[in-house]
Write a protein that holds these residues in place. Sequence first.
Motif, PDB file in Angstrom:
ATOM      1  N   TYR A  65      -8.243  20.069  12.730  1.00 58.02           N
ATOM      2  CA  TYR A  65      -7.197  19.356  11.999  1.00 58.02           C
ATOM      3  C   TYR A  65      -6.348  18.574  12.994  1.00 58.02           C
ATOM      4  CZ  TYR A  65      -8.520  22.825   8.497  1.00 58.02           C
ATOM      5  OH  TYR A  65      -9.238  23.620   7.626  1.00 58.02           O
ATOM      6  N   THR A  66      -6.294  17.271  12.794  1.00 60.49           N
ATOM      7  CA  THR A  66      -5.536  16.431  13.706  1.00 60.49           C
ATOM      8  C   THR A  66      -4.714  15.415  12.920  1.00 60.49           C
ATOM      9  OG1 THR A  66      -5.685  15.085  15.708  1.00 60.49           O
ATOM     10  CG2 THR A  66      -7.346  14.702  14.006  1.00 60.49           C
ATOM     11  N   SER A  67      -3.774  14.774  13.595  1.00 60.64           N
ATOM     12  CA  SER A  67      -2.819  13.899  12.914  1.00 60.64           C
ATOM     13  C   SER A  67      -3.243  12.433  12.997  1.00 60.64           C
ATOM     14  CB  SER A  67      -1.430  14.062  13.524  1.00 60.64           C
ATOM     15  OG  SER A  67      -1.443  13.665  14.890  1.00 60.64           O
ATOM     16  N   MET A  68      -2.827  11.687  11.987  1.00 61.92           N
ATOM     17  CA  MET A  68      -2.979  10.232  11.954  1.00 61.92           C
ATOM     18  C   MET A  68      -1.840   9.687  11.109  1.00 61.92           C
ATOM     19  SD  MET A  68      -6.023   7.833  10.390  1.00 61.92           S
ATOM     20  CE  MET A  68      -7.202   8.144  11.696  1.00 61.92           C
ATOM     21  N   LEU A  69      -1.007   8.874  11.699  1.00 66.60           N
ATOM     22  CA  LEU A  69       0.132   8.328  10.965  1.00 66.60           C
ATOM     23  C   LEU A  69      -0.330   7.230  10.009  1.00 66.60           C
ATOM     24  CD1 LEU A  69       2.859   8.087  13.759  1.00 66.60           C
ATOM     25  CD2 LEU A  69       2.577   9.865  12.011  1.00 66.60           C
ATOM     26  N   LEU A  70       0.289   7.206   8.845  1.00 64.11           N
ATOM     27  CA  LEU A  70      -0.021   6.179   7.854  1.00 64.11           C
ATOM     28  C   LEU A  70       0.481   4.821   8.336  1.00 64.11           C
ATOM     29  CD1 LEU A  70      -1.043   5.644   4.899  1.00 64.11           C
ATOM     30  CD2 LEU A  70       1.341   5.940   4.199  1.00 64.11           C
ATOM     31  N   THR A  71      -0.403   3.836   8.300  1.00 67.39           N
ATOM     32  CA  THR A  71      -0.043   2.464   8.676  1.00 67.39           C
ATOM     33  C   THR A  71      -0.602   1.505   7.632  1.00 67.39           C
ATOM     34  OG1 THR A  71      -2.040   2.089   9.987  1.00 67.39           O
ATOM     35  CG2 THR A  71      -0.143   3.070  11.127  1.00 67.39           C
ATOM     36  N   ALA A  72      -0.185   0.243   7.734  1.00 75.77           N
ATOM     37  CA  ALA A  72      -0.686  -0.764   6.790  1.00 75.77           C
ATOM     38  C   ALA A  72      -2.188  -0.950   6.937  1.00 75.77           C
ATOM     39  CB  ALA A  72       0.043  -2.093   7.024  1.00 75.77           C
ATOM     40  N   GLN A 123      -7.602 -10.946  -9.330  1.00 79.07           N
ATOM     41  CA  GLN A 123      -7.141 -10.282 -10.538  1.00 79.07           C
ATOM     42  C   GLN A 123      -5.820 -10.880 -11.014  1.00 79.07           C
ATOM     43  OE1 GLN A 123      -7.680  -6.220  -8.694  1.00 79.07           O
ATOM     44  NE2 GLN A 123      -8.575  -5.771 -10.724  1.00 79.07           N
ATOM     45  N   ARG A 124      -5.565 -10.759 -12.305  1.00 78.46           N
ATOM     46  CA  ARG A 124      -4.426 -11.421 -12.930  1.00 78.46           C
ATOM     47  C   ARG A 124      -3.093 -10.916 -12.399  1.00 78.46           C
ATOM     48  NH1 ARG A 124      -3.568 -10.482 -19.229  1.00 78.46           N
ATOM     49  NH2 ARG A 124      -3.044  -8.440 -18.325  1.00 78.46           N
ATOM     50  N   ASN A 125      -2.970  -9.608 -12.169  1.00 80.24           N
ATOM     51  CA  ASN A 125      -1.700  -9.018 -11.765  1.00 80.24           C
ATOM     52  C   ASN A 125      -1.447  -9.088 -10.264  1.00 80.24           C
ATOM     53  OD1 ASN A 125      -1.024  -8.287 -14.409  1.00 80.24           O
ATOM     54  ND2 ASN A 125      -2.209  -6.390 -14.257  1.00 80.24           N
ATOM     55  N   TYR A 126      -2.329  -9.705  -9.545  1.00 78.54           N
ATOM     56  CA  TYR A 126      -2.182  -9.797  -8.087  1.00 78.54           C
ATOM     57  C   TYR A 126      -0.945 -10.618  -7.721  1.00 78.54           C
ATOM     58  CZ  TYR A 126      -3.199 -11.085  -3.244  1.00 78.54           C
ATOM     59  OH  TYR A 126      -3.133 -11.289  -1.889  1.00 78.54           O
ATOM     60  N   GLN A 127      -0.160 -10.104  -6.731  1.00 81.49           N
ATOM     61  CA  GLN A 127       1.046 -10.790  -6.274  1.00 81.49           C
ATOM     62  C   GLN A 127       0.866 -11.196  -4.812  1.00 81.49           C
ATOM     63  OE1 GLN A 127       4.716  -8.615  -7.240  1.00 81.49           O
ATOM     64  NE2 GLN A 127       3.545  -7.375  -8.700  1.00 81.49           N
ATOM     65  N   GLU A 128       0.796 -12.467  -4.563  1.00 75.54           N
ATOM     66  CA  GLU A 128       0.568 -12.982  -3.219  1.00 75.54           C
ATOM     67  C   GLU A 128       1.688 -12.588  -2.260  1.00 75.54           C
ATOM     68  OE1 GLU A 128      -1.398 -14.644  -0.186  1.00 75.54           O
ATOM     69  OE2 GLU A 128      -2.173 -14.699  -2.244  1.00 75.54           O
ATOM     70  N   PRO A 171       1.457  -7.120   5.479  1.00 71.35           N
ATOM     71  CA  PRO A 171       1.450  -5.700   5.913  1.00 71.35           C
ATOM     72  C   PRO A 171       2.753  -4.961   5.675  1.00 71.35           C
ATOM     73  CG  PRO A 171       0.352  -7.067   7.535  1.00 71.35           C
ATOM     74  CD  PRO A 171       0.958  -8.010   6.537  1.00 71.35           C
ATOM     75  N   GLU A 172       3.877  -5.614   5.932  1.00 73.07           N
ATOM     76  CA  GLU A 172       5.164  -4.939   5.753  1.00 73.07           C
ATOM     77  C   GLU A 172       5.416  -4.599   4.291  1.00 73.07           C
ATOM     78  OE1 GLU A 172       8.359  -7.082   7.467  1.00 73.07           O
ATOM     79  OE2 GLU A 172       7.584  -6.970   9.530  1.00 73.07           O
ATOM     80  N   SER A 173       5.104  -5.516   3.386  1.00 79.20           N
ATOM     81  CA  SER A 173       5.311  -5.267   1.957  1.00 79.20           C
ATOM     82  C   SER A 173       4.371  -4.180   1.450  1.00 79.20           C
ATOM     83  CB  SER A 173       5.089  -6.564   1.160  1.00 79.20           C
ATOM     84  OG  SER A 173       6.032  -7.535   1.522  1.00 79.20           O
ATOM     85  N   ARG A 174       3.136  -4.235   1.891  1.00 82.75           N
ATOM     86  CA  ARG A 174       2.171  -3.216   1.459  1.00 82.75           C
ATOM     87  C   ARG A 174       2.625  -1.834   1.908  1.00 82.75           C
ATOM     88  NH1 ARG A 174      -2.582  -3.238   3.661  1.00 82.75           N
ATOM     89  NH2 ARG A 174      -3.757  -2.439   1.885  1.00 82.75           N
ATOM     90  N   MET A 175       3.054  -1.741   3.166  1.00 78.89           N
ATOM     91  CA  MET A 175       3.496  -0.456   3.703  1.00 78.89           C
ATOM     92  C   MET A 175       4.730   0.044   2.965  1.00 78.89           C
ATOM     93  SD  MET A 175       2.620   1.759   5.930  1.00 78.89           S
ATOM     94  CE  MET A 175       3.346   3.241   6.651  1.00 78.89           C
ATOM     95  N   ALA A 176       5.674  -0.853   2.723  1.00 85.49           N
ATOM     96  CA  ALA A 176       6.909  -0.464   2.032  1.00 85.49           C
ATOM     97  C   ALA A 176       6.616   0.001   0.612  1.00 85.49           C
ATOM     98  CB  ALA A 176       7.892  -1.638   2.024  1.00 85.49           C
TER      99      ALA A 176
END
Length: 431
Positions: free
Chosen positions: A223-230, A67-72, A77-82
């Motif tokens: 109901y159980t927990s799952m931490l958000l990760t990349a 896609q045109r707006n895609y930024q390499e 993973p760190e950038s996506r998570m941030a």
Amino acid sequence: MLQSIFKQLWNCKENNIWLVLELLIVFCLIWYMVDYMFVLSYNKSTPDHKNLHHAWLINISEYQNNQRNYQETENDPESRMANFERIIQTLRNNPGVEAVAISFNQSYPGTGSTWNYSFQTKKDSTSGYTGQLVMFDPRYDFFRVFGYSKENGKKEVSVSDFNWSAVRNVVLSRSAADVLFPDEQPEGQEIYLSHNWNEPYKVAGIIDNVKLFDFLRPQYNYYTSMLLTAENIKNAHISVRSKPTVSDKMFKENFQKETAKLLNKGNFYFKSIASHQYINDNSSTVKEISKEIQLRVSLMIFFLLNILLCILGTFWYQVNQRKGEIGIRKAIGASNRNINKSLILESLCLLAIAMIPALLIEYQFVHRGILETLGTESNFIAGEYLPDKKFLRFLITNFITGCIMAVIIIIAIWVPAKKSSRYGTGRSNKI
């Protein structure tokens, strides 16, 4: 009086046999639809301890490399998570937002999608109880966003009310707690995924039952927990609760106008906002149930109109054939009211006669489990559930059916009964 009524019914047995047969068939059909509506009405009346009003699903999408707006540079993973965490923080800072939730695998309410798992205890290792496994990030308030409660709605619940320090801590719905620990306190106890005795889940608390949809019975929820990760961002869903002081219309307009553009971070971009109540009401399950209700109600009306017209025509004909008898009864002092009452009782006696074989036929369907809606066992039950008590349910639904049929019959014979009472009064005998 009943003796004379049955004698009269016997004298007209040729016509009455066909009427009884029709009453028998229609009674069974009406009963089947009454039973279906009874179960749905009962399910709807059971408490559903969630509140989807003011709850919103925020759809965040991600640009792909074609896609045109895609930024390499923003794809590691760190950038996506941030970037994703910046989106969440932007939502939390929104003045119209009361709480934010992160859930996984479409386990939020109203979606119709379920992740079913079976849990059991070592004390009862032969029985597993299948229910929905709801996974969310405990750093955000899933329970508050969806208005969950405990103690039968007396107290609002927050995720912070429970200990999530261990990876496999779990909160049970009241229905799950009742079947897993019927004779003891669940808090602090351990449960296990079926036949997996190496990874226990520790019960952190109990909350009230919720239902997938209004017309379904409460289910077992874990109901159980799952931490958000990349790695699990692609399966994460963001939900928010707007403040009740702001109307839904105003909140949505302001959000799309002012907040939406702030959610474009890196390759993530705002796609849409949707009310959880709207998602619930427009799910395929709700639409299918609504269509089924409309169909059955239409059929019930059709059958009731059919029996109304049939009985009206039959009694009209019979009354016309009994002019002489009615005239004699008038001559010996019978009042118009007595004649009307006699004809109505005759029709109700025919209904009572038709009900006997109808009940026998219906009971065979119930006893053999042929009807899907009668007495079916399910993993989505919550303790005492009236529709599973087959005999009591059988009596209730047949009583309702009998009342409906009796009202229709009385309406159907009222006109010919009224006409019959005029014979011998000097009025016109034309019908």
